[in-house]
Design a protein around this motif. Structure first.
Motif, PDB file in Angstrom:
ATOM      1  N   LYS A  44       0.871  -1.294  -0.326  1.00 16.44           N
ATOM      2  CA  LYS A  44      -0.511   0.122   0.074  1.00 16.44           C
ATOM      3  C   LYS A  44       0.786   1.148  -0.218  1.00 16.44           C
ATOM      4  N   SER A 130      -8.418  -0.569   3.870  1.00 13.84           N
ATOM      5  CA  SER A 130      -8.715  -0.340   2.230  1.00 13.84           C
ATOM      6  C   SER A 130      -7.909  -0.388   1.770  1.00 13.84           C
ATOM      7  N   ASN A 132      -5.813  -0.194  -1.619  1.00 14.51           N
ATOM      8  CA  ASN A 132      -5.971   0.552  -2.728  1.00 14.51           C
ATOM      9  C   ASN A 132      -4.374   1.391  -2.120  1.00 14.51           C
ATOM     10  N   SER A 138     -10.594   4.720  -2.003  1.00 16.57           N
ATOM     11  CA  SER A 138     -10.805   3.242  -1.117  1.00 16.57           C
ATOM     12  C   SER A 138     -11.768   2.477  -2.764  1.00 16.57           C
ATOM     13  N   GLU A 166     -15.849   3.901   3.790  1.00 17.00           N
ATOM     14  CA  GLU A 166     -15.367   3.023   5.475  1.00 17.00           C
ATOM     15  C   GLU A 166     -16.165   2.953   6.581  1.00 17.00           C
ATOM     16  N   HIS A 218      -5.523  11.927   2.018  1.00 16.04           N
ATOM     17  CA  HIS A 218      -7.041  10.587   1.500  1.00 16.04           C
ATOM     18  C   HIS A 218      -7.202  10.823   0.714  1.00 16.04           C
TER      19      HIS A 218
HETATM   20 MG    MG Z   1      -7.838   3.773   4.151  1.00 17.38          MG
END
Ligand code: MG
Ligand code: TXA
Length: 308
Positions: A44, A130, A132, A138, A166, A218
């Motif tokens: 990630k 997540s 991604n 996400s 999420e 994010h």
């Molecule tokens: Mg996340």
């Protein structure tokens, strides 16, 4: 239900596998295998001080990770599990530092998704952020996982996720429960079940958030993201417009959600990714803060982070 044998085997051999949940796709690894968990951070590009959520398939498994489970946790589990509510509890000393990023607490949830539950019941508890690349929107479809990690990446196929944002992260280790990340289970729903008020900290201490994930950038596409201006007409072909009111109909670059905020939540990450695939310079979102809907704090939190 997809055939899970190959994926169960991968987890048992210390690999990571992406799987669907009701919120977003998760990148799973054995919660007791430090080498496997390290792979999550590497794949990630995730900062090592950002802890992971443990995913369980049975309530009993919570006791493997915590032996201080307050009454409020039992009440909330009874009401909301399986579901998009992660509970932060004091951790047992044997819980790996890689899971908790060295914190003395651990976040746990039980996903409301048949494939996820079947998978975890065969692998044992999985940590799963997540699925991604860190900082990207996400994944709510298996193809999003493949965009980020490659065509051959092991992903358990499923439908598009039904919630699209999420889980709510709720800290139960303080004097009063505190929402660290808003999700589709709202503050009011939690308060109604507990019978007393809970704190919300995700907007006040962004400098030193208790939920480390809240401090990072994010959910960002390459396109700029901004709110639609009060008098603005959606007439720029370089912009992808995500509108809620029906004044403008729909076209190639105007998506109209017809006041359905659940639908916007379900699709927002996919639309942000679509903007990049189709080369839009900007995603313009109609403001929804004056609407009345329990998903608003969660959706607003994600949009504000995408705006950056
Ligand atoms: Mg996340
Ligand atoms: O819906 C979800 O929760 C998804 C699916 C896959 O289950 N998972 C997810 O994981 O969103 P992730 O890693 O992307 O986000 C986990 C969030 C981060 O903000 C992290 O800082 C917070 O939970 N968190 C995890 N453990 C924590 C802890 N012990 N104390 C405070 N915050 C914690």
């Amino acid at each position: 239900m997809p055939d899970l044998i190959r994926y169960i085997d991968l987890i048992k051999k210390g690999n990571v596998v992406a799987f669907p949940t009701e919120t977003v796709y998760g990148l799973g690894a054995d919660a007791w295998n430090p080498t496997a968990i390290q792979k999550i951070f590497t794949i990630k590009g995730r900062p090592s001080d950002n802890p992971l959520i443990v995913h369980v398939s049975e309530e009993e498994q919570v006791h493997e990770f915590s032996d201080h489970i307050p009454d409020s946790a039992h009440t909330l589990i009874e009401e909301f599990w399986p579901g998009p509510l992660s509970l932060v509890l004091p951790k047992k000393s044997k819980v790996l530092d890689a899971v908790t990023a060295g914190l003395d607490t651990v976040a746990i949830r039980m996903p409301d998704h048949d494939t996820a539950i079947e998978f975890i019941s065969k692998t044992g508890p999985l940590v799963a952020p997540s699925a991604n690349k860190s900082g990207r929107p996400s994944p709510t479809k298996s193809e999003h996982v493949k965009t980020d990690f490659g065509e051959d990446f092991p992903v358990i196929d499923g439908e598009a996720t039904k919630i699209g944002l999420e889980s709510t992260v709720l800290d139960l280790t303080g004097d009063q429960p505190e929402i660290l990340r808003p999700g589709s289970i709202s503050r009011k729903e939690i308060e109604d079940v507990l019978g007393f008020s809970v704190h919300e900290s995700f907007f006040d201490h962004m400098e030193r958030p208790k939920s480390p994930g809240q401090k990072y950038s994010h959910y960002k596409p390459k396109a700029e993201v901004r709110w639609l201006g009060a008098e603005e007409e959606p007439d720029d072909q370089d912009c992808l417009y995500l509108l809620l009111t029906s004044n403008y109909g729909s076209s190639a670059n105007i998506i109209n959600f017809n006041n359905d905020l659940d639908l916007l939540a379900r699709q927002i990450y996919d639309r942000l990714r679509q903007a990049d695939i189709e080369g839009f310079s900007t995603v313009v979102i109609e403001n929804f803060q004056d609407m009345d809907h329990p998903i608003i704090p969660a959706l607003l939190n994600r949009v504000q982070k995408a705006i950056g």
